[in-house]
Design an enzyme around this catalytic site. Structure first.
Site, mmCIF file in Angstrom:
data_model
loop_
_atom_site.group_PDB
_atom_site.id
_atom_site.type_symbol
_atom_site.label_atom_id
_atom_site.label_comp_id
_atom_site.label_asym_id
_atom_site.label_seq_id
_atom_site.Cartn_x
_atom_site.Cartn_y
_atom_site.Cartn_z
ATOM 1 N N GLY A 97 -12.655 25.066 -27.530
ATOM 2 C CA GLY A 97 -12.257 26.312 -28.147
ATOM 3 C C GLY A 97 -10.912 26.817 -27.679
ATOM 4 O O GLY A 97 -10.227 27.552 -28.399
ATOM 5 N N VAL A 143 -6.661 18.473 -25.201
ATOM 6 C CA VAL A 143 -6.078 17.645 -24.146
ATOM 7 C C VAL A 143 -5.659 16.326 -24.781
ATOM 8 O O VAL A 143 -6.480 15.618 -25.372
ATOM 9 C CB VAL A 143 -7.074 17.395 -22.993
ATOM 10 C CG1 VAL A 143 -6.422 16.519 -21.927
ATOM 11 C CG2 VAL A 143 -7.519 18.722 -22.392
ATOM 12 N N ASP A 162 -15.743 25.430 -9.508
ATOM 13 C CA ASP A 162 -16.447 24.729 -10.580
ATOM 14 C C ASP A 162 -16.548 23.241 -10.252
ATOM 15 O O ASP A 162 -16.218 22.389 -11.081
ATOM 16 C CB ASP A 162 -15.749 24.936 -11.925
ATOM 17 C CG ASP A 162 -16.661 24.617 -13.119
ATOM 18 O OD1 ASP A 162 -17.898 24.610 -12.924
ATOM 19 O OD2 ASP A 162 -16.138 24.371 -14.212
#
Length: 252
Positions: free
Chosen positions: A25, A29, A137
């Protein structure tokens, strides 16, 4: 890799775009090649998101954070322009599957492999923490398995230890199943630090050793509840690594 689409540029900032590595969204890449022949993974942010001052500031922070990390086991930044109409960030291209893909296709990894993986990920996190950054993360999808060793990627939510997050106060930062309890608790956002990455590392090691998430699967709320209130399921973790993984997953 997927071919370029008609609407995709063929070149960007001196890079020749060769194909799409992924899309979401927020942007695309691309696999790109520099004028000198170096392959790169080039993240291009969609203009509509770049128009959001808060999003642009987060991307600007991502670029700064990534440039500060120079360890062997993290991807190197090759270039970036956070001020462009469509901001972009280029990092070295790492050919190889993610840890999530490898375990999904082939199951749990052998103990010696996980020992080497864990040592290198710990080294990558040490480099980040010494630079004053917290990844926030660490998960199997953010670990790429190259021929010469793993690479830790995606610093989009990395931030300086102790800094104020540029997110809504009720936003959970990280990936359920691989985040620390303090990341899951709204009131614990200020507690997120290097120890949070160590907890996530423990989740990643348990997953690599067993093929299962230590706090189970299912609805996000249930996984988050187990992360905060219950002990991990470490059945299948070899006795030789159980004390280390258990220590990583201590809630305090």
């Amino acid at each position: 890799m997927q071919p370029l689409r008609k609407a995709d540029p063929s070149t960007l900032a001196g890079y020749r775009l060769l194909g799409r590595l992924g899309a979401g969204g927020m942007g695309v890449v691309f696999l790109a090649r520099s004028a000198g022949g170096t392959l790169a993974a080039l993240k291009l942010i969609r203009a509509e998101h770049a128009a959001d001052p808060g999003f642009r500031e987060r991307f600007r922070r991502e670029a700064r954070a990534a440039e500060r990390i120079t360890g062997r086991w993290v991807v190197r930044v090759l270039g970036a322009d956070p001020e462009a109409r469509e901001p972009w960030l280029a990092t070295e291209y790492v050919p190889g599957p993610s840890l999530a893909e490898a375990v999904g296709l082939h199951g749990a990894l052998p103990e010696p492999t996980v020992r080497a993986l864990g040592a290198r990920l710990a080294s990558a996190l040490t480099d980040m923490h010494e630079a004053g950054l917290v990844h926030r993360d660490v998960k199997p999808g953010n670990v790429l398995l190259a021929l010469d060793g793993p690479r830790l990627i995606d610093f989009g939510i990395a931030r300086s230890a102790g800094a104020t997050a540029l997110t809504a106060t009720d936003a959970m930062i990280g990936t359920p199943g691989f985040l620390a309890p303090e990341q899951a608790r709204v009131t614990g956002a200020g507690e997120v630090g290097p120890a949070s990455d160590v907890f996530s590392l423990g989740c990643v090691l348990a997953y690599a050793l067993t093929g299962e998430r230590p706090f189970g699967a299912g609805a996000v709320a249930a996984v988050v509840y187990r992360t905060v209130h219950e002990q991990p399921d470490l059945d299948g973790v070899p006795d030789t690594l159980l004390p280390l993984v258990t220590a990583c997953l201590a809630k305090d």
